[in-house]
Design an enzyme around this catalytic site. Structure first.
Site, PDB file in Angstrom:
ATOM      1  N   ASP A 215      -8.418   0.943  -7.102  1.00  0.00           N
ATOM      2  CA  ASP A 215      -7.142   0.495  -7.657  1.00  0.00           C
ATOM      3  C   ASP A 215      -6.028   0.585  -6.606  1.00  0.00           C
ATOM      4  OD1 ASP A 215      -5.723  -0.158 -10.266  1.00  0.00           O
ATOM      5  OD2 ASP A 215      -4.583   1.612  -9.686  1.00  0.00           O
ATOM      6  N   GLU A 264     -23.615   8.360   2.820  1.00  0.00           N
ATOM      7  CA  GLU A 264     -24.455   9.549   2.595  1.00  0.00           C
ATOM      8  C   GLU A 264     -25.533   9.242   1.556  1.00  0.00           C
ATOM      9  OE1 GLU A 264     -21.719  12.585   1.296  1.00  0.00           O
ATOM     10  OE2 GLU A 264     -20.674  12.618   3.224  1.00  0.00           O
TER      11      GLU A 264
HETATM   12  C1  NOJ Z   1      -3.963  -2.257 -11.135  1.00  0.00           C
HETATM   13  C2  NOJ Z   1      -4.651  -2.149 -12.458  1.00  0.00           C
HETATM   14  O1  NOJ Z   1      -5.551  -3.216 -12.593  1.00  0.00           O
HETATM   15  C3  NOJ Z   1      -3.560  -2.168 -13.500  1.00  0.00           C
HETATM   16  O2  NOJ Z   1      -4.092  -2.261 -14.792  1.00  0.00           O
HETATM   17  C4  NOJ Z   1      -2.705  -0.931 -13.337  1.00  0.00           C
HETATM   18  O3  NOJ Z   1      -1.615  -1.005 -14.232  1.00  0.00           O
HETATM   19  C5  NOJ Z   1      -2.171  -0.812 -11.918  1.00  0.00           C
HETATM   20  N1  NOJ Z   1      -3.154  -1.079 -10.921  1.00  0.00           N
HETATM   21  C6  NOJ Z   1      -1.625   0.575 -11.659  1.00  0.00           C
HETATM   22  O4  NOJ Z   1      -2.676   1.493 -11.586  1.00  0.00           O
END
Ligand code: NOJ
Ligand code: CA
Length: 554
Positions: A215, A264
């Site tokens: 993310d 790993e």
């Molecule tokens: C991207 C994620 O897909 C989204 O749902 C989220 O709100 C933001 N990153 C923040 O983590």
């Protein structure tokens, strides 16, 4: 821990390249299937639907965050990276789910949220309880405020969800959150933070997880000197890698370090970056000594038209080759309006992901009249067949295999997404694509669970349910099942050659190995049907190739 048992026809446990052309199905866990009837999807619900996923024919599941969370941002506010939200299940359920998926020949990718934790994370609580300048505060980004009494934020930055990116703590310092205030950003210059994420990656890898979706992968490394630039100053910084907050070159040192952790394991764990960066910067995230693969959201942002689709495919094949990676394709996910709905708006509106999300576009009233749901679904089916014929990995979002539309009419008091609240309702947010799936025509929550659903489902879900579409020759579910089975059979190397003769005007055609040709008519009037055996069509073909239709021929 479970070992991977491959099914006939699927990749083997030791095929290190399994991800390169995988069909990956994204599960948003709280909205997929509810096993214990509390209205929230859970791991037992997923386990009960593994046969469904196996019959659908996906190679892997990507599980959005399932960690303990107050759900300030749908689980992307993580309290504890090495546990399961008790409302979703337990670590034992997790192990059982991994075993069930692997036994069905399906791999598992989990979401890692390294840019920020939740404000309930033990480290953030410790930071709040510790003095300014303490080691506990150094794991996050704390600063004194401006002005004589420090009551102005350290900088005028805005969070991605709207509103200020700095929030003041009771003792007067401020902390940075590029998303909601409940999502404090980590300080990635802090070695404890780095070590803790290595521990997390190993924790899930040891439990049999095959890979990770990262993310906000472009956000971790930040360059924050004593003098913070203003928003206006930052906007003027356009040189690649120079922005203080986004896409800094140093972020790749973190991923090179993670690669050593991935390696790993046998086969090495895989990773895919969610990095909203300039296209030319993507190969760095996708490089073999880094995360290995990166999303591109280009198709998801494009109007349904031949020219942009061709350009996007060509560009991304080149970018992936530059990284030695394979391309990724996304038409829908948990952050955007479902593609069946986007494509039902007039073409110029479908070109942006944000505009159709505004209240005007999704609620009843004049603009809703501009939404042509049948055309949207027809185009969505054509776009999906186009996507599934491309080389690279296709990331599918739960419910798209049912041809689900966005749910537009969620009452304000039922909405959950922070973007709705921070924009004061101007942006209705992302709840409309996160409504729990309909499994049956009737019953409480259309078979999602035995006792309601955490977001309201519309009555039209009945006819889009799995039950309504199961084994119906013309249903979208049948189309996805057939396409995924055929793709598995036909998929060879990652080659793609444009068929220039067929690619004229609104028609776009390309050839893959094995004599597999994909032809899409993006227009509204019929085109000539290509010669050869029609293997699959997104809409009925009868001697010609109708508008908004894709065929696979051989
Ligand atoms: C991207 C994620 O897909 C989204 O749902 C989220 O709100 C933001 N990153 C923040 O983590
Ligand atoms: Ca539940």
């Amino acid at each position: 821990m479970t070992s991977f048992t491959a099914q006939a026809g699927t990749a083997t446990a030791h095929d290190a390249d399994w991800w390169r052309q995988a069909a990956v199905y994204q599960i948003y866990p709280r909205s997929f299937a509810d096993g214990n009837g509390d209205g929230i999807g859970d791991l037992q619900g997923i386990i009960s639907r593994v046969p469904y996923l196996a019959r659908l024919g996906v190679d892997a599941v990507w599980l959005s965050p399932f960690y303990p969370s107050a759900l300030a941002d749908g689980g992307y506010d993580v309290d504890d990276y090495r546990d399961v939200d008790p409302r979703i299940g337990t670590l034992d359920d997790f192990d059982e789910m991994v075993a069930a998926l692997h036994a069905a020949g399906i791999r598992l990718i989990v979401d890692i949220v390294p840019n920020h934790s939740s404000n309930r994370h033990a480290w953030f609580q410790e930071a709040l309880a510790s003095p300014a300048g303490s080691p506990a505060r150094d794991r996050y980004i704390f600063r004194d405020g401006r002005g004589p009494s420090g009551d102005e934020p350290p900088a005028d930055w805005e969070s991605n969800f709207g509103g200020p990116a700095w929030t003041r703590t009771p003792d007067g310092q401020w902390y940075l959150h590029l998303f909601a205030a409940e999502q404090p950003d980590f300080n990635w210059d802090n070695e404890e933070v780095r070590e803790d994420f290595r521990t997390t990656l190993r924790f899930w890898s040891d439990r049999g997880v095959d890979g990770f979706r990262i993310d906000v992968a472009h956000g971790l490394a930040k360059e924050l000197g004593d003098e913070l630039p203003s928003r206006a100053e930052m906007e003027r910084i356009t040189a690649p890698g120079q922005h203080p907050l986004w896409d800094r070159d140093e972020v790749h040192e973190i991923y090179q370090d993670w690669r050593r952790v991935f390696d790993e394991y046998d086969p090495p764990r895989i990773a895919v970056a969610e990095a909203w960066v300039e296209a030319t910067r993507r190969p760095r995230y996708a490089s073999a000594d880094g995360l290995g693969q990166a999303f591109n959201f280009d198709l998801l942002e494009a109007p349904f038209a031949a020219e942009p689709f061709r350009r996007i495919v060509a560009d991304n094949l080149a970018l992936a080759a530059q990284a030695g990676s394979s391309t990724t394709w996304v038409l829908s996910n948990h952050d955007v309006v479902r593609h069946a709905t986007r494509y039902g708006f007039p073409v110029d509106a479908s070109a942006t992901t944000s505009r159709p999300r505004t209240r005007d576009w999704l609620l009843s009233g004049a603009p809703e009249a501009e939404l042509d749901r049948d055309l949207g679904l027809r185009r969505a089916r054509a776009a999906t067949l186009f996507e599934l014929a491309l080389p690279g990995s296709a990331y599918l979002y739960q419910g798209e295999e049912l041809g689900l539309h966005e749910v537009g009419d969620i009452p304000d008091d039922a909405r959950q997404d922070p973007t709705f609240f921070h924009s004061r309702g101007v942006d209705v947010g992302r709840d409309g694509c996160r409504v729990p799936l309909p499994w049956t025509r009737e019953g409480s929550s259309f078979g999602f669970g035995s006792n309601g659903a955490h977001l309201p489902q519309p009555s039209w879900f009945a006819e889009s349910s799995v039950e309504a579409e199961d084994d119906v020759a013309t249903s979208t579910l049948t189309l996805y099942r057939q396409a995924l089975a055929l793709r598995r059979e036909l998929q060879a190397d990652e080659g793609l050659v444009w068929d220039e003769q067929l690619s004229q005007g609104d028609v776009l055609a390309f050839r893959r190995p094995n004599g597999w040709t994909c032809v899409t008519n993006f227009g509204s009037s019929p085109a000539a049907l290509p010669s050869g055996e029609v293997l699959l069509a997104s809409s009925a073909v009868d001697g010609e190739l109708p508008g908004a239709t894709t065929v696979w021929v051989r």
